[in-house]
Design a protein around this motif. Structure first.
Motif, PDB file in Angstrom:
ATOM      1  N   ILE B 133      40.115  41.090  38.393  1.00 32.35           N
ATOM      2  CA  ILE B 133      40.706  39.931  37.541  1.00 32.35           C
ATOM      3  C   ILE B 133      40.403  40.025  36.089  1.00 32.35           C
ATOM      4  CG2 ILE B 133      40.697  37.397  37.144  1.00 32.35           C
ATOM      5  CD1 ILE B 133      40.132  37.157  40.282  1.00 32.35           C
ATOM      6  N   GLN B 136      42.728  42.537  34.498  1.00 34.99           N
ATOM      7  CA  GLN B 136      44.197  41.906  34.650  1.00 34.99           C
ATOM      8  C   GLN B 136      44.434  40.639  33.681  1.00 34.99           C
ATOM      9  OE1 GLN B 136      45.136  43.701  39.005  1.00 34.99           O
ATOM     10  NE2 GLN B 136      44.430  41.750  38.929  1.00 34.99           N
ATOM     11  N   VAL B 137      43.299  39.878  33.312  1.00 30.44           N
ATOM     12  CA  VAL B 137      43.564  38.647  32.711  1.00 30.44           C
ATOM     13  C   VAL B 137      43.818  39.446  31.172  1.00 30.44           C
ATOM     14  CG1 VAL B 137      42.406  36.961  31.327  1.00 30.44           C
ATOM     15  CG2 VAL B 137      42.434  37.026  33.822  1.00 30.44           C
ATOM     16  N   GLN B 140      47.402  40.772  30.913  1.00 27.49           N
ATOM     17  CA  GLN B 140      48.560  39.824  30.897  1.00 27.49           C
ATOM     18  C   GLN B 140      49.202  40.004  29.317  1.00 27.49           C
ATOM     19  OE1 GLN B 140      48.140  35.823  33.197  1.00 27.49           O
ATOM     20  NE2 GLN B 140      46.074  36.386  32.402  1.00 27.49           N
ATOM     21  N   CYS B 155      47.743  37.735  38.381  1.00 25.37           N
ATOM     22  CA  CYS B 155      46.408  36.830  38.072  1.00 25.37           C
ATOM     23  C   CYS B 155      46.557  35.258  38.810  1.00 25.37           C
ATOM     24  CB  CYS B 155      46.433  36.619  36.703  1.00 25.37           C
ATOM     25  SG  CYS B 155      45.762  37.876  35.907  1.00 25.37           S
ATOM     26  N   SER B 159      43.129  34.756  41.919  1.00 24.36           N
ATOM     27  CA  SER B 159      41.847  34.013  41.906  1.00 24.36           C
ATOM     28  C   SER B 159      41.683  33.509  43.406  1.00 24.36           C
ATOM     29  CB  SER B 159      42.464  32.766  41.081  1.00 24.36           C
ATOM     30  OG  SER B 159      42.618  31.630  41.584  1.00 24.36           O
TER      31      SER B 159
END
Lengths: 95, 313
Positions: B133, B136-137, B140, B155, B159
């Motif tokens: 995450i 990947q955040v 974005q 994303c 979560s």
């Protein structure tokens, strides 16, 4: 032996009744029904939508990025198309 | 007539934080870099289904089984988003799958470690998905539009993955002494492989410079790794289990934790194909691919028939 995935389709999801269909991604499928079912499984596993469109990708015509400037040019000098171009006196309420 | 310098247009877009779309001009190396990165990312999602899939049939409750099935299904979906994002750059699914199945393509080294106990399913969700995450955040805001959009969707779904993993860890950590021991053992084994997920240290990361220049990545491997450690310490403390690092210590001056680096020779070795499960993972992917061949053949034959009927009509 062919491992081809079939044609590409673009997927549009309508989140709520009355709202526009918004592009959310694409997928491969051989026909409309398969495309719709794959779209459901791939893009709406959490109630993301209440309606789906699937469109063959090659049916979409797009403007070309290189011509962006001249293509949209006709709109650039027409500020009178915007409401803020006009003077409205105070005291006549919301307009 | 005005001539357009495509490279300048491309650079100007990056400078303005605009996105690059499939039909835009892009330097050949930008395209190649993205195809490599996005296809490896897709492969990681697909191969990532295997370590957890190992526990679906042995999940300790019906609830746990349903959750794990949903999570593994999500990973498959993430792989599909990413494969079509890579295809928009001019590669094909066949080429990418061929590279994966023949061992030419890489995927995240983390999935070459075994899942020995149920606690590993918890540790993967908590640590591995947590690290994913974090990466990947950042992605974005990657400069390539289709990649960035796929990341936004991923994303949102990811979560749930981390939270379900941490929930498993809390059940074990506050369970019997034997269960707590399982949780500790899983943390011991997954900690350093998770730190490796962010890639080699900045001082020796071969692809980072271009990735940052082109805004494919926004932060360096070491920055993300540090953020992950800072965030995770308190979560381990809550569970009452210990991160296996004697050098882990809050550094007031840096406002960050000092920590030991993973063993980078192990990392290189796993990437080269010599991790504990590399062979098993490739065999499993090849087996699944071959067993699905009749489905692909039938679908392709149907597609061909449709095409012929259309031409005849």
């Amino acid at each position: 032996m062919s491992d081809s995935q079939g044609p590409l389709w673009e997927v549009f999801v309508q989140k709520k009744s009355g709202q526009p269909f918004v592009h959310c991604g694409n997928l491969h499928a051989y026909d409309k029904e398969m495309a719709l079912q794959n779209a459901r499984d791939l893009y709406t596993r959490r109630g993301e939508g209440m309606a789906l469109w699937v469109v063959p990708s090659d049916a979409i015509v797009s403007s070309s990025p290189e011509d962006m400037g001249s293509f949209f040019e006709p709109a650039n000098d027409k500020i009178f198309r915007h409401p803020t171009f006009y003077q409205i006196p105070d005291g006549v309420g919301h307009m | 007539m005005e001539t357009v310098n495509f490279e300048n247009v491309f650079e100007a877009k990056l400078a303005k934080n605009d996105f690059i779309e499939p039909k835009d001009w892009m330097p050949e190396n930008y395209r190649k870099h993205l195809i490599r990165q996005i296809s490896q990312h897709a492969h990681s999602e697909i191969v990532g289904m295997l370590p957890e899939g190992n526990w679906i049939s042995r999940a300790p409750s019906l609830r746990a089984k349903l959750v794990l099935l949903a999570k593994v299904q999500d990973e498959g979906g993430h792989g599909l988003y990413l494969y079509t994002a890579a295809e928009s750059l001019g590669t094909s699914r066949d080429e990418m799958l061929d590279a994966l199945l023949t061992g030419k393509a890489k995927y995240s080294s983390i999935f070459n470690y075994p899942t020995l106990s149920w606690a590993d399913v918890g540790a993967i969700g908590w640590l591995v998905d947590g690290a994913a995450i974090m990466n990947q955040v950042m992605l974005q805001r990657s400069s390539y539009g289709p990649y960035s959009r796929a990341m936004v969707r991923i994303c949102k779904e990811e979560s749930f993955h981390q939270r379900q993993g941490y929930e498993i860890m809390t059940h074990l950590a506050f369970g019997t002494p034997a269960q707590k021991e399982m949780a500790q053992d899983a943390l011991n084994r997954w900690w350093y492989p998770t730190l490796m997920m962010f890639g080699p240290p900045d001082r020796e990361s071969p692809n980072s410079e271009n990735a940052l220049k082109w805004r494919i990545k926004r932060e360096t491997n070491d920055e993300l790794r540090q953020r992950f450690v800072n965030q995770t310490v308190i979560q381990a403390e809550y569970l009452g289990i210990e991160i296996p690092d004697k050098n882990l210590k809050w550094n007031e001056a840096r406002k960050a934790y000092d920590f030991s680096e993973p063993d980078w020779s192990e990392f290189k070795n796993v990437i080269k194909g010599n991790g504990p499960c590399n062979k098993e993972r490739l065999l499993a992917r090849n087996k699944a691919h071959h067993e699905g061949e009749w489905v692909r053949e039938a679908a392709a034959a149907y597609g061909k028939k449709l095409q012929e009927n259309k031409i005849a009509a």
